[in-house]
Design a protein around this motif. Structure first.
Motif, PDB file in Angstrom:
ATOM      1  N   SER A   8     -45.256 -18.477  52.441  1.00  0.00           N
ATOM      2  CA  SER A   8     -44.056 -19.327  52.414  1.00  0.00           C
ATOM      3  C   SER A   8     -43.603 -19.608  50.982  1.00  0.00           C
ATOM      4  O   SER A   8     -42.408 -19.686  50.717  1.00  0.00           O
ATOM      5  N   VAL A   9     -44.550 -19.760  50.064  1.00  0.00           N
ATOM      6  CA  VAL A   9     -44.169 -19.973  48.653  1.00  0.00           C
ATOM      7  C   VAL A   9     -43.603 -18.677  48.077  1.00  0.00           C
ATOM      8  O   VAL A   9     -42.583 -18.678  47.384  1.00  0.00           O
ATOM      9  N   PHE A  10     -44.243 -17.569  48.413  1.00  0.00           N
ATOM     10  CA  PHE A  10     -43.793 -16.273  47.906  1.00  0.00           C
ATOM     11  C   PHE A  10     -42.388 -15.952  48.432  1.00  0.00           C
ATOM     12  O   PHE A  10     -41.573 -15.377  47.708  1.00  0.00           O
ATOM     13  N   GLY A  11     -42.111 -16.355  49.677  1.00  0.00           N
ATOM     14  CA  GLY A  11     -40.807 -16.091  50.288  1.00  0.00           C
ATOM     15  C   GLY A  11     -39.664 -16.794  49.576  1.00  0.00           C
ATOM     16  O   GLY A  11     -38.517 -16.393  49.698  1.00  0.00           O
ATOM     17  N   GLU A  12     -39.980 -17.858  48.864  1.00  0.00           N
ATOM     18  CA  GLU A  12     -38.923 -18.611  48.192  1.00  0.00           C
ATOM     19  C   GLU A  12     -38.875 -18.313  46.694  1.00  0.00           C
ATOM     20  O   GLU A  12     -38.260 -19.064  45.924  1.00  0.00           O
ATOM     21  N   LEU A  13     -39.503 -17.233  46.312  1.00  0.00           N
ATOM     22  CA  LEU A  13     -39.604 -16.874  44.892  1.00  0.00           C
ATOM     23  C   LEU A  13     -38.242 -16.786  44.206  1.00  0.00           C
ATOM     24  O   LEU A  13     -38.097 -17.146  43.034  1.00  0.00           O
ATOM     25  N   LEU A  14     -37.251 -16.338  44.955  1.00  0.00           N
ATOM     26  CA  LEU A  14     -35.891 -16.199  44.416  1.00  0.00           C
ATOM     27  C   LEU A  14     -35.397 -17.521  43.828  1.00  0.00           C
ATOM     28  O   LEU A  14     -34.729 -17.541  42.796  1.00  0.00           O
ATOM     29  N   PHE A  15     -35.712 -18.624  44.491  1.00  0.00           N
ATOM     30  CA  PHE A  15     -35.230 -19.928  44.041  1.00  0.00           C
ATOM     31  C   PHE A  15     -36.208 -20.617  43.090  1.00  0.00           C
ATOM     32  O   PHE A  15     -35.786 -21.297  42.161  1.00  0.00           O
ATOM     33  N   ILE A  16     -37.516 -20.465  43.337  1.00  0.00           N
ATOM     34  CA  ILE A  16     -38.481 -21.201  42.499  1.00  0.00           C
ATOM     35  C   ILE A  16     -38.771 -20.482  41.186  1.00  0.00           C
ATOM     36  O   ILE A  16     -39.416 -21.047  40.309  1.00  0.00           O
ATOM     37  N   ALA A  17     -38.277 -19.241  41.063  1.00  0.00           N
ATOM     38  CA  ALA A  17     -38.567 -18.478  39.840  1.00  0.00           C
ATOM     39  C   ALA A  17     -38.057 -19.197  38.597  1.00  0.00           C
ATOM     40  O   ALA A  17     -38.742 -19.228  37.556  1.00  0.00           O
ATOM     41  N   ALA A  18     -36.852 -19.806  38.694  1.00  0.00           N
ATOM     42  CA  ALA A  18     -36.257 -20.451  37.515  1.00  0.00           C
ATOM     43  C   ALA A  18     -37.069 -21.660  37.039  1.00  0.00           C
ATOM     44  O   ALA A  18     -37.454 -21.706  35.865  1.00  0.00           O
ATOM     45  N   PRO A  19     -37.374 -22.646  37.906  1.00  0.00           N
ATOM     46  CA  PRO A  19     -38.207 -23.757  37.426  1.00  0.00           C
ATOM     47  C   PRO A  19     -39.604 -23.317  36.989  1.00  0.00           C
ATOM     48  O   PRO A  19     -40.169 -23.877  36.035  1.00  0.00           O
ATOM     49  N   LEU A  20     -40.145 -22.288  37.642  1.00  0.00           N
ATOM     50  CA  LEU A  20     -41.466 -21.778  37.243  1.00  0.00           C
ATOM     51  C   LEU A  20     -41.420 -21.206  35.826  1.00  0.00           C
ATOM     52  O   LEU A  20     -42.267 -21.513  34.981  1.00  0.00           O
ATOM     53  N   LEU A  21     -40.393 -20.376  35.582  1.00  0.00           N
ATOM     54  CA  LEU A  21     -40.260 -19.710  34.283  1.00  0.00           C
ATOM     55  C   LEU A  21     -40.106 -20.739  33.160  1.00  0.00           C
ATOM     56  O   LEU A  21     -40.768 -20.639  32.110  1.00  0.00           O
ATOM     57  N   VAL A  22     -39.248 -21.722  33.399  1.00  0.00           N
ATOM     58  CA  VAL A  22     -39.018 -22.752  32.374  1.00  0.00           C
ATOM     59  C   VAL A  22     -40.305 -23.530  32.099  1.00  0.00           C
ATOM     60  O   VAL A  22     -40.650 -23.795  30.939  1.00  0.00           O
TER      61      VAL A  22
END
Lengths: 96, 242
Positions: B141-155
């Motif tokens: 479920s976390v991997f499925g939302e990678l498109l959206f969480i990638a930005a806060p993760l990267l920052v």
């Protein structure tokens, strides 16, 4: 009244072939919705019985219906007995 | 940038992550199916625990893996401006995407995800019977939302990387803890006996607010970082900043 009725159910997606109406299948899904709302087993079975009976009466004059129709009518009757379960029954496909 | 400011930015990024809903939707669906099958409260608790642990593990893994990969690019104490500019662009892009189409139109809380991914998660949540499967579902479920969480993760990774090792650990713990808070709250509500319909109704009633808040927070974070990390550095180098 536990057997299948000779009524064709057209699947909403249109991808699968029609199937006969199954009271047990409807009963199972309504009971599951009631249980997921933390109803007791007996109460859930009673509610599912009442809703299935109401749906079967509605089906009597209709040789072919869609699965969406069954869901809508069952949900309408379930709302009278258990609004929370009706919400889950109607909305569980719109959760994700 | 002081440690306090750095950790505050990590907290904001984690809050944005926490506002995303795929894991919560999957958890709600899994709990509903588990209760609907008449499974015991202990089994429900173990499923909720497994799912939450899976989501936490995947978030930690993503954060650490991204950190490891970026550590090859960020060799000094200073993150390159081009990396900050790219991250800010990503924050603005994802913010706009969240504003415009995070939720699908219509009733319920259907998310803008590839339908195959959504159907896979919905199907798996129905079939999940033991803790191991719930753990795997949490990971997915976390991997499925990678498109959206990638930005806060990267920052967050870019903020954490130049910090001292002990502060880095605090940053990782803060991010993971805060980003999992919404999932933990829903898991506690379900295990505490709250009805699934009440939780789902609340989510549906407040989805527009959550969508607007998450999108706006992404814009605010992007703007702040762009001014502080992209614009200020060249100005300072040119002797224009104090």
């Amino acid at each position: 009244m536990t057997g299948d009725k000779a009524i064709d159910i057209v699947k909403s997606s249109g991808k699968r072939s029609t199937e006969s109406f199954s009271r047990d299948k409807l009963h199972h899904s309504i009971k599951a919705a009631c249980l997921s709302e933390r109803s007791h087993d007996g109460e859930a079975t009673n509610t599912a019985d009442k809703v299935c009976d109401a749906v079967i009466i509605w089906l009597e004059q209709r040789p072919v219906v869609t699965s969406h129709d069954i869901r809508r009518v069952a949900s309408k009757h379930l709302t009278r007995y258990h609004p929370g379960a009706a919400y889950i029954y109607e909305h569980h496909r719109y959760t994700i | 940038m002081t440690d306090i400011i750095a950790l505050s930015i990590v907290c904001l990024a984690a809050l944005i992550h926490a506002s995303f809903q795929l894991s919560i939707s999957t958890l709600t669906l899994m709990s509903g199916h588990s209760l609907g099958h008449g499974r015991s409260h202990m089994r429900l608790l173990s499923l909720l625990g497994g799912f939450t642990l899976g989501a936490t593990t995947m978030t930690t893994l993503l954060l650490c893996t991204l950190g490891l990969l970026l550590s090859y690019l960020v060799t000094s104490q200073q993150v390159p401006s081009v990396l900050w500019a790219a991250s800010c662009g990503m924050l603005f892009g994802v913010g706009l995407a969240v504003w415009l189409f995070y939720y699908r139109k219509g009733k319920g809380t259907m998310l803008w995800l590839p339908r195959q991914t959504a159907e896979f998660l919905a199907e798996r949540s129905k079939k999940t019977k033991n803790t191991g499967e719930a753990f795997a579902l949490g990971l997915a479920s976390v991997f499925g939302e990678l498109l959206f969480i990638a930005a806060p993760l990267l920052v967050s990774v870019l903020i954490i990387l130049p910090l001292a090792p002990s502060v880095q650990l605090s940053g990782i713990l803060l991010y993971v803890g805060i980003s999992m808070s919404s999932l933990l709250i829903v898991a506690m509500l379900v295990s505490g006996g709250h009805k699934i319909s009440e939780i789902q109704r609340w989510r549906e009633a407040n989805k527009t607010f959550l969508q607007f808040t998450a999108g706006s927070a992404l814009f605010v974070l992007g703007f702040y970082l762009y001014v502080n990390e992209v614009l200020t550095i060249p100005l300072a180098a040119g002797g224009l900043a104090s």
